[in-house]
Design a protein around this motif. Structure first.
Motif, PDB file in Angstrom:
ATOM      1  N   CYS A   1      -7.518  -6.407   3.159  1.00  0.00           N
ATOM      2  CA  CYS A   1      -7.249  -5.219   3.984  1.00  0.00           C
ATOM      3  C   CYS A   1      -7.468  -3.906   3.252  1.00  0.00           C
ATOM      4  N   VAL A   2      -7.641  -3.940   1.948  1.00  0.00           N
ATOM      5  CA  VAL A   2      -7.652  -2.701   1.167  1.00  0.00           C
ATOM      6  C   VAL A   2      -8.780  -1.757   1.604  1.00  0.00           C
ATOM      7  N   GLU A   3      -9.957  -2.268   1.895  1.00  0.00           N
ATOM      8  CA  GLU A   3     -11.064  -1.397   2.301  1.00  0.00           C
ATOM      9  C   GLU A   3     -10.813  -0.783   3.677  1.00  0.00           C
ATOM     10  N   GLN A   4     -10.254  -1.559   4.583  1.00  0.00           N
ATOM     11  CA  GLN A   4      -9.930  -1.029   5.909  1.00  0.00           C
ATOM     12  C   GLN A   4      -8.860   0.050   5.799  1.00  0.00           C
ATOM     13  N   MET A   5      -7.890  -0.152   4.933  1.00  0.00           N
ATOM     14  CA  MET A   5      -6.845   0.852   4.717  1.00  0.00           C
ATOM     15  C   MET A   5      -7.454   2.125   4.128  1.00  0.00           C
ATOM     16  N   LYS A   6      -8.355   1.974   3.171  1.00  0.00           N
ATOM     17  CA  LYS A   6      -9.024   3.147   2.595  1.00  0.00           C
ATOM     18  C   LYS A   6      -9.773   3.926   3.672  1.00  0.00           C
ATOM     19  N   ASP A   7     -10.460   3.211   4.548  1.00  0.00           N
ATOM     20  CA  ASP A   7     -11.201   3.875   5.632  1.00  0.00           C
ATOM     21  C   ASP A   7     -10.260   4.619   6.574  1.00  0.00           C
ATOM     22  N   GLU A   8      -9.118   4.024   6.860  1.00  0.00           N
ATOM     23  CA  GLU A   8      -8.146   4.651   7.769  1.00  0.00           C
ATOM     24  C   GLU A   8      -7.512   5.882   7.135  1.00  0.00           C
TER      25      GLU A   8
ATOM     26  N   PHE B   1       0.868  -1.165   0.000  1.00  0.00           N
ATOM     27  CA  PHE B   1       0.000   0.000   0.000  1.00  0.00           C
ATOM     28  C   PHE B   1       0.908   1.218   0.000  1.00  0.00           C
ATOM     29  N   VAL B   2       0.579   2.209  -0.808  1.00  0.00           N
ATOM     30  CA  VAL B   2       1.399   3.410  -0.909  1.00  0.00           C
ATOM     31  C   VAL B   2       0.516   4.632  -0.696  1.00  0.00           C
ATOM     32  N   LEU B   3       0.935   5.510   0.195  1.00  0.00           N
ATOM     33  CA  LEU B   3       0.302   6.814   0.356  1.00  0.00           C
ATOM     34  C   LEU B   3       1.195   7.819  -0.324  1.00  0.00           C
ATOM     35  N   MET B   4       0.588   8.680  -1.116  1.00  0.00           N
ATOM     36  CA  MET B   4       1.404   9.620  -1.883  1.00  0.00           C
ATOM     37  C   MET B   4       0.740  11.000  -1.885  1.00  0.00           C
ATOM     38  N   ASN B   5       1.517  12.003  -1.537  1.00  0.00           N
ATOM     39  CA  ASN B   5       1.111  13.391  -1.751  1.00  0.00           C
ATOM     40  C   ASN B   5       1.644  13.752  -3.130  1.00  0.00           C
ATOM     41  N   TYR B   6       0.734  14.242  -3.974  1.00  0.00           N
ATOM     42  CA  TYR B   6       1.098  14.470  -5.374  1.00  0.00           C
ATOM     43  C   TYR B   6       0.732  15.896  -5.786  1.00  0.00           C
ATOM     44  N   PRO B   7       1.568  16.879  -5.432  1.00  0.00           N
ATOM     45  CA  PRO B   7       1.254  18.273  -5.781  1.00  0.00           C
ATOM     46  C   PRO B   7       1.471  18.555  -7.266  1.00  0.00           C
ATOM     47  N   TYR B   8       0.552  19.340  -7.835  1.00  0.00           N
ATOM     48  CA  TYR B   8       0.671  19.780  -9.221  1.00  0.00           C
ATOM     49  C   TYR B   8      -0.203  21.015  -9.413  1.00  0.00           C
ATOM     50  N   LYS B   9       0.045  21.730 -10.504  1.00  0.00           N
ATOM     51  CA  LYS B   9      -0.783  22.897 -10.837  1.00  0.00           C
ATOM     52  C   LYS B   9      -1.958  22.431 -11.673  1.00  0.00           C
ATOM     53  N   SER B  10      -3.150  22.819 -11.255  1.00  0.00           N
ATOM     54  CA  SER B  10      -4.348  22.453 -12.007  1.00  0.00           C
ATOM     55  C   SER B  10      -4.440  23.293 -13.280  1.00  0.00           C
ATOM     56  N   SER B  11      -5.384  22.957 -14.127  1.00  0.00           N
ATOM     57  CA  SER B  11      -5.528  23.673 -15.397  1.00  0.00           C
ATOM     58  C   SER B  11      -5.848  25.150 -15.201  1.00  0.00           C
ATOM     59  N   ASP B  12      -6.429  25.501 -14.038  1.00  0.00           N
ATOM     60  CA  ASP B  12      -6.727  26.911 -13.768  1.00  0.00           C
ATOM     61  C   ASP B  12      -5.617  27.601 -12.957  1.00  0.00           C
ATOM     62  N   GLY B  13      -4.470  26.924 -12.796  1.00  0.00           N
ATOM     63  CA  GLY B  13      -3.312  27.538 -12.154  1.00  0.00           C
ATOM     64  C   GLY B  13      -3.214  27.349 -10.649  1.00  0.00           C
ATOM     65  N   ARG B  14      -4.180  26.677 -10.030  1.00  0.00           N
ATOM     66  CA  ARG B  14      -4.117  26.446  -8.580  1.00  0.00           C
ATOM     67  C   ARG B  14      -3.165  25.291  -8.267  1.00  0.00           C
ATOM     68  N   LEU B  15      -2.486  25.394  -7.125  1.00  0.00           N
ATOM     69  CA  LEU B  15      -1.659  24.284  -6.654  1.00  0.00           C
ATOM     70  C   LEU B  15      -2.568  23.341  -5.868  1.00  0.00           C
ATOM     71  N   VAL B  16      -2.662  22.101  -6.319  1.00  0.00           N
ATOM     72  CA  VAL B  16      -3.438  21.091  -5.616  1.00  0.00           C
ATOM     73  C   VAL B  16      -2.506  19.961  -5.212  1.00  0.00           C
ATOM     74  N   SER B  17      -2.838  19.300  -4.127  1.00  0.00           N
ATOM     75  CA  SER B  17      -1.997  18.206  -3.642  1.00  0.00           C
ATOM     76  C   SER B  17      -2.880  17.095  -3.084  1.00  0.00           C
ATOM     77  N   PRO B  18      -3.435  16.272  -3.977  1.00  0.00           N
ATOM     78  CA  PRO B  18      -4.304  15.204  -3.494  1.00  0.00           C
ATOM     79  C   PRO B  18      -3.512  14.129  -2.751  1.00  0.00           C
ATOM     80  N   LEU B  19      -4.180  13.529  -1.783  1.00  0.00           N
ATOM     81  CA  LEU B  19      -3.627  12.359  -1.107  1.00  0.00           C
ATOM     82  C   LEU B  19      -4.069  11.151  -1.923  1.00  0.00           C
TER      83      LEU B  19
END
Length: 139
Positions: A107-114, A68-86
């Motif tokens: 375990c995948v559903e329990q991990m998603k809930d956590e 399982f990998v958690l990743m913060n992935y910052p990027y500029k959206s098409s309208d120029g905002r900085l977004v960083s989805p988990l």
């Protein structure tokens, strides 16, 4: 409801800290988690290198075992905002043993809930990382 899988207080705290750090992220960061097959406890896996790119992340993942990998992935959206989805990546290589596939699938559903990710993506091998940027940005 009880579960077969457990999260130690340290693991829960690590996940919480990682979630909170995402809003300030300026570059990609990731944490890898594995399940101990004897205790069914979810554990942080310390990487060999700092994970700051998709290439580094792909190199850190084992060839024959799910993760399982958690990743913060910052990027500029098409309208120029900085977004960083988990992003929660469910890494399931086709060469993994069937017992491990079942262990992680349970375990995948329990991990998603956590984790409560913004995005959930399944990846099977290094080739899937080629399209990952487009998948994250298109959501």
């Amino acid at each position: 409801m009880s579960s077969l899988y457990t999260f130690s207080p340290d693991t829960k705290q690590k996940i919480r800290k990682f979630r909170l750090s995402g809003s300030r992220a300026k570059q990609i960061s990731a944490e890898i988690y594995k399940i101990d097959p004897t205790s069914y406890e979810l554990q942080y896996e310390d990487p060999d290198d700092i994970i700051d790119s998709l290439e580094t992340l792909a190199d850190e993942l084992p060839d024959n075992s799910p993760r399982f990998v958690l990743m913060n992935y910052p990027y500029k959206s098409s309208d120029g905002r900085l977004v960083s989805p988990l992003v929660f990546l469910y890494y399931m290589p086709p060469t993994a043993r069937q017992e491990l596939k079942m262990l992680y699938a349970g375990c995948v559903e329990q991990m998603k809930d956590e984790v409560a990710p913004n995005e959930f993506i399944e990846v099977a091998d290094e080739d899937d990382f080629d399209d990952l940027d487009d998948q994250i940005r298109s959501k």
